[in-house]
Design a protein around this motif. Structure first.
Motif, short mmCIF file in Angstrom:
data_model
loop_
_atom_site.label_atom_id
_atom_site.label_comp_id
_atom_site.label_asym_id
_atom_site.label_seq_id
_atom_site.Cartn_x
_atom_site.Cartn_y
_atom_site.Cartn_z
N PHE A 34 80.71 53.41 -47.94
CA PHE A 34 80.66 54.32 -46.87
C PHE A 34 79.32 54.41 -46.15
CE2 PHE A 34 83.89 55.30 -49.86
CZ PHE A 34 84.96 55.59 -48.96
N LEU A 35 79.32 54.53 -45.00
CA LEU A 35 78.20 55.06 -44.14
C LEU A 35 78.51 56.58 -43.89
CD1 LEU A 35 77.98 52.47 -41.24
CD2 LEU A 35 76.54 52.57 -43.44
N VAL A 36 77.81 57.19 -44.27
CA VAL A 36 77.72 58.83 -43.98
C VAL A 36 76.85 59.17 -43.00
CG1 VAL A 36 77.62 61.21 -44.93
CG2 VAL A 36 78.66 59.35 -46.38
N ASP A 37 77.26 59.28 -41.82
CA ASP A 37 76.29 59.64 -40.58
C ASP A 37 75.79 60.98 -40.49
OD1 ASP A 37 75.60 59.88 -37.79
OD2 ASP A 37 77.23 58.78 -37.15
N GLY A 38 74.73 61.39 -40.21
CA GLY A 38 74.42 62.92 -39.93
C GLY A 38 74.32 63.57 -41.28
N PHE A 39 74.20 63.14 -42.25
CA PHE A 39 74.24 63.80 -43.66
C PHE A 39 73.41 63.37 -44.49
CE2 PHE A 39 75.88 65.39 -47.42
CZ PHE A 39 75.98 66.82 -47.33
N PRO A 40 72.83 63.90 -45.60
CA PRO A 40 72.55 65.56 -45.38
C PRO A 40 71.24 65.64 -44.35
CG PRO A 40 71.24 64.48 -47.26
CD PRO A 40 72.02 63.31 -46.64
N ARG A 41 71.56 66.95 -43.72
CA ARG A 41 70.53 67.40 -42.66
C ARG A 41 69.56 68.28 -43.05
NH1 ARG A 41 74.00 69.26 -37.95
NH2 ARG A 41 71.68 69.57 -36.90
N ASN A 42 69.64 68.80 -44.28
CA ASN A 42 68.56 69.78 -44.85
C ASN A 42 68.63 69.81 -46.29
OD1 ASN A 42 70.70 71.18 -45.51
ND2 ASN A 42 70.39 73.01 -44.10
N HIS A 87 63.72 68.18 -36.93
CA HIS A 87 62.28 68.22 -37.45
C HIS A 87 61.72 69.15 -38.74
CE1 HIS A 87 60.51 65.57 -34.38
NE2 HIS A 87 61.42 66.24 -33.50
N ASN A 88 62.52 70.28 -38.75
CA ASN A 88 62.15 71.25 -39.87
C ASN A 88 62.79 71.05 -40.97
OD1 ASN A 88 60.54 72.59 -37.95
ND2 ASN A 88 62.08 74.27 -37.36
N ASP A 89 64.34 70.58 -40.86
CA ASP A 89 64.99 70.41 -42.08
C ASP A 89 65.38 68.93 -42.30
OD1 ASP A 89 65.22 72.86 -41.64
OD2 ASP A 89 66.88 73.18 -40.87
N THR A 90 65.70 68.09 -41.19
CA THR A 90 66.22 66.72 -41.72
C THR A 90 65.14 65.66 -42.31
OG1 THR A 90 68.13 66.96 -40.39
CG2 THR A 90 67.62 64.74 -41.03
N LEU A 91 63.71 65.82 -41.40
CA LEU A 91 62.75 64.95 -41.80
C LEU A 91 62.09 65.09 -43.14
CD1 LEU A 91 60.61 64.40 -38.40
CD2 LEU A 91 61.89 62.77 -39.88
N PRO A 92 62.24 66.47 -43.70
CA PRO A 92 61.88 66.47 -45.19
C PRO A 92 62.64 65.74 -46.15
CG PRO A 92 61.54 68.41 -43.92
CD PRO A 92 62.09 67.60 -43.08
N ILE A 93 63.87 65.60 -45.89
CA ILE A 93 64.85 65.16 -46.62
C ILE A 93 64.49 63.45 -46.45
CG2 ILE A 93 67.20 64.23 -46.96
CD1 ILE A 93 66.50 67.39 -47.66
N VAL A 94 64.37 62.92 -45.48
CA VAL A 94 63.98 61.52 -45.22
C VAL A 94 62.87 61.02 -45.95
CG1 VAL A 94 63.23 59.82 -43.49
CG2 VAL A 94 65.06 61.41 -42.87
N ASN A 95 61.76 62.22 -45.80
CA ASN A 95 60.32 61.80 -46.69
C ASN A 95 60.62 61.96 -47.96
OD1 ASN A 95 59.14 61.85 -44.31
ND2 ASN A 95 58.55 64.09 -44.08
#
Length: 193
Positions: free
Chosen positions: A85-93, A153-161
């Motif tokens: 599965f590709l889960v697109d747009g999640f997790p966002r925070n 910027h506030n919620d999703t990028l920290p998850i990526v990092n």
């Protein structure tokens, strides 16, 4: 049956997540689950107990409670009859990630995050064009996009990092033409499929 394999696909609104997911599905046989599409479908389901709540969050550019999103993703995974599965747009925070870990940790294996990086200017331009072309999305307007970018910027990028610190992020430049972006993505999926 083996635990489903999941690749989270993240990027700013308009970065090209949906476009690239279609290409990955066609080439590598993954099932594309867009958190946003699942939420919009649930919102439009007559008699849905979550419809009004989901619409309020979508319109305000805020994030729907994670339990709802996880339930919809899990149900879609069960109905698909496959295990990639590709889960697109999640997790966002962080709340989404904590909820996923609580609800889905024993039910799916996250392989990595595919992060499609694209400038805010290019993304906004794409979303406004998509909206003008009749996307039917209530959030393809400048006011909602500004809120969505703040959330990104506030919620999703920290998850990526956070995933990046574990070596679990594949980053591609989404500002390039879709074929060039996919060429870069193919290399990764060829190794993981």
């Amino acid at each position: 049956m083996a635990k489903p394999k999941v690749v989270f696909v993240l990027g700013a609104p308009g970065a090209g997540k949906g476009t690239q997911c279609k290409k990955i599905v066609d080439k590598f046989g993954y099932v594309h689950l867009s958190a946003g599409d699942l939420l919009r479908a649930e919102r439009n389901t007559p008699g849905s107990q979550y419809g009004e709540l989901i619409e309020t969050h979508i319109r305000n550019g805020t994030i729907v409670p994670v339990e709802i999103t996880c339930r919809l993703i899990e149900e879609a995974m069960k109905q698909s009859g496959t295990n990639k599965f590709l889960v697109d747009g999640f997790p966002r925070n962080k709340d989404n990630l904590d909820g996923w870990n609580k609800e889905m940790h024993d039910k799916a294996d996250v392989q990595f995050i595919l992060f499609i990086d694209c400038s805010e200017e290019a993304c906004i331009d794409r979303c406004l064009k998509r909206g003008a072309a009749g996307s039917g999305r209530s959030d393809d307007n400048l006011e909602s996009l500004k809120k969505r970018f703040r959330t990104f910027h506030n919620d999703t990028l920290p998850i990526v990092n956070q995933f990046g610190e574990k070596g679990m992020v594949v980053k591609v430049d989404g500002s390039l033409d879709p074929e060039t972006v996919f060429d870069k993505i193919q290399d990764t999926f060829s190794k993981h499929s």
